[in-house]
Design a protein around this motif. Structure first.
Motif, mmCIF file in Angstrom:
data_model
loop_
_atom_site.group_PDB
_atom_site.id
_atom_site.type_symbol
_atom_site.label_atom_id
_atom_site.label_comp_id
_atom_site.label_asym_id
_atom_site.label_seq_id
_atom_site.Cartn_x
_atom_site.Cartn_y
_atom_site.Cartn_z
ATOM 1 N N THR A 1 -12.413 -0.699 -2.707
ATOM 2 C CA THR A 1 -11.731 0.171 -3.659
ATOM 3 C C THR A 1 -10.517 0.769 -2.977
ATOM 4 O OG1 THR A 1 -13.849 0.707 -4.668
ATOM 5 C CG2 THR A 1 -11.986 2.099 -5.259
ATOM 6 N N SER A 2 -9.345 0.621 -3.590
ATOM 7 C CA SER A 2 -8.103 1.031 -2.953
ATOM 8 C C SER A 2 -7.446 2.141 -3.763
ATOM 9 C CB SER A 2 -7.145 -0.169 -2.832
ATOM 10 O OG SER A 2 -5.909 0.227 -2.302
ATOM 11 N N TYR A 3 -7.552 3.374 -3.285
ATOM 12 C CA TYR A 3 -6.850 4.495 -3.904
ATOM 13 C C TYR A 3 -6.099 5.244 -2.808
ATOM 14 C CZ TYR A 3 -9.768 3.826 -8.028
ATOM 15 O OH TYR A 3 -10.393 3.303 -9.110
ATOM 16 N N GLN B 1 -8.676 -2.188 -7.956
ATOM 17 C CA GLN B 1 -7.590 -1.342 -7.482
ATOM 18 C C GLN B 1 -6.568 -1.113 -8.594
ATOM 19 O OE1 GLN B 1 -5.745 -3.352 -4.165
ATOM 20 N NE2 GLN B 1 -4.461 -4.629 -5.462
#
Length: 248
Positions: free
Chosen positions: A192-194, A152
């Motif tokens: 996954t951090s968007y 991330q």
């Protein structure tokens, strides 16, 4: 190019456990043993283990965070194309986990590394000597099991210390691989951090002026590439791309 202060890129493992595989003198063997033995309850919860690359006002930093125990080093320059590694291995002689992180600059061929020893005795109460010498046990093995992989990036909100930044920091992950050790097992759900809406909010440039050709998500505005040879003789294609953030 000016880096955005306090931008973090994180690579790590979430919810790391130490599991016990054990065999008793009655020929009963149990994988992922659940229960209390040698002063501790299995599985042992370690928490999160992360390596963090941070852009500062004047320097870039590499940090190693083991369950909020942080060790960091200042890099000699900003690394824009780099190889980032994180490794976990059991050290039964010291009754703990060796954690190592490194960053290698593929342009200057410089680098830095960090290490941390997580003591299972002082942190969790495990008595390795008692575990290994128990007369009722014929075989013992400890295994590190991360529950998920974390990738991330976070960018501070504009304005940052009274300064507006035109471009958001963007990290491109070109390749990602995991290699197992005899004492480590990986279960591979990837987190996954968007947050595109939040990134879009940071950008003070009007949307119609950001790209020559409008695209949702990330759109490249400039790029370059080169081929380099590493000291071990292998070749890498290095690609640099300057990106801005569009809607979506």
């Amino acid at each position: 190019m000016t880096s955005i202060p306090d931008t973090n890129f994180t690579l790590g493992f979430n919810n790391v456990n130490v599991e016990l595989n054990i065999c008793f003198i009655n020929n009963t063997c149990v994988n992922d043993y659940t229960g209390s033995i040698a002063g501790v309850s299995f599985p042992i919860s370690i928490g999160n283990i992360n390596v963090i690359e941070t852009y500062g006002n004047t320097h870039e930093y590499l940090s190693l965070n083991i369950n909020n125990n942080i060790n960091y080093t200042q890099l000699p320059s900003y690394y824009y194309v780099y190889l980032l590694t994180l490794s976990l291995s059991l050290d039964p002689t010291r009754c703990g986990i060796d954690v190592n992180a490194s960053i290698y600059d593929l342009v200057t061929m410089g680098g830095a590394s960090l290490s941390y020893f997580y003591n299972l005795t002082s942190n969790n109460g495990l008595n390795c000597t008692q575990l290994m010498t128990n007369p009722n046990i014929t075989s013992v093995s400890l295994v590190i099991v991360p529950s998920s992989l974390l990738i991330q990036q976070s960018t501070p909100q504009n304005p940052n210390n009274g300064v507006y930044y035109v471009y958001n920091a963007t990290t491109i992950v070109y390749d990602l691989w995991v290699t197992q050790t005899p004492t480590t097992s990986y279960y591979m759900p990837i987190t996954t951090s968007y947050n595109f809406e939040l990134l879009n909010k940071y950008n003070v440039v009007p949307q119609q002026y950001r790209e020559r050709f409008f695209l949702s998500g990330f759109a490249p505005t400039a790029s370059a590439y080169a081929i380099i040879q590493l000291p071990n003789g292998t070749y890498y294609l290095v690609y640099l791309g300057l990106m801005s953030v569009a809607g979506g």
